[in-house]
Design a protein around this motif. Structure first.
Motif, PDB file in Angstrom:
ATOM      1  N   THR A 108       0.832  -1.190   0.000  1.00 16.45           N
ATOM      2  CA  THR A 108       0.000   0.000   0.000  1.00 16.45           C
ATOM      3  C   THR A 108       0.870   1.243   0.000  1.00 16.45           C
ATOM      4  O   THR A 108       1.880   1.289   0.696  1.00 16.45           O
ATOM      5  N   ALA A 163      -5.496   5.720  -0.975  1.00 15.94           N
ATOM      6  CA  ALA A 163      -4.786   4.453  -0.864  1.00 15.94           C
ATOM      7  C   ALA A 163      -4.590   3.875  -2.263  1.00 15.94           C
ATOM      8  O   ALA A 163      -5.537   3.759  -3.038  1.00 15.94           O
ATOM      9  N   CYS A 197      -7.015  -5.826  -1.083  1.00 18.20           N
ATOM     10  CA  CYS A 197      -6.473  -4.468  -1.174  1.00 18.20           C
ATOM     11  C   CYS A 197      -7.104  -3.565  -0.127  1.00 18.20           C
ATOM     12  O   CYS A 197      -6.409  -2.799   0.552  1.00 18.20           O
ATOM     13  N   HIS A 241      -4.934  -1.825   2.816  1.00 19.40           N
ATOM     14  CA  HIS A 241      -4.934  -0.360   2.955  1.00 19.40           C
ATOM     15  C   HIS A 241      -5.356   0.054   4.368  1.00 19.40           C
ATOM     16  O   HIS A 241      -4.716   0.904   4.995  1.00 19.40           O
ATOM     17  N   VAL A 243     -10.450   5.277  -0.360  1.00 13.38           N
ATOM     18  CA  VAL A 243     -10.160   3.916  -0.823  1.00 13.38           C
ATOM     19  C   VAL A 243     -10.910   3.674  -2.112  1.00 13.38           C
ATOM     20  O   VAL A 243     -12.139   3.804  -2.159  1.00 13.38           O
TER      21      VAL A 243
END
Length: 130
Positions: free
Chosen positions: A30, A48, A82, A86, A102
């Motif tokens: 990240t 992110a 992901c 993050h 995000v």
């Protein structure tokens, strides 16, 4: 009923090293890009971003990473991984007054729309406010 993708992703992220995760032979990390506001004269938050490298250390572009994963049938899981990666990383850096943006893959958002509450729960798990 099996585990939710949110829970599977969280378990994978928790089992990984603090700042990265090896998944399908790729290392995922990240990075946070500051978002600046002229009106507020400063940083208003962070976006992110996922970074991926193959086993040889070559960068893999995010669009290729997701296209390949969706073609292999695990793109929604990758999106959840992901998100969890993050959130975990941001929770260690945020002094409590920052905003995190995000990105969610549109295909994952549509195919897994019923799990929106799981995302809010994942955010709360890390002590962040959705």
């Amino acid at each position: 009923m099996g585990q939710s993708l949110s829970r599977i992703a969280e378990d994978l992220v928790r089992a990984a090293k603090a700042n990265s995760l090896v998944w399908r032979g790729m290392t995922l990390t990240t990075h946070f890009q500051p978002i600046y506001s002229v009106k507020e004269a400063g940083c208003t938050g962070f976006e992110a971003l996922i970074r991926a490298q193959d086993e040889a250390g070559n960068a893999i572009r995010p669009e290729r990473l997701f296209a390949t994963s969706f073609a292999q049938g695990d793109g929604i899981l990758l999106d959840w991984i992901c998100r969890a990666l993050h959130l975990r990383r941001f929770a260690t850096l945020d002094p409590g007054d920052c905003t995190l943006f995000v990105n969610v893959n549109p295909e994952a958002a549509v195919k897994d729309a019923k799990s929106a509450r799981d995302f809010a729960d994942l955010v709360r798990f890390y002590g962040l406010t959705p």
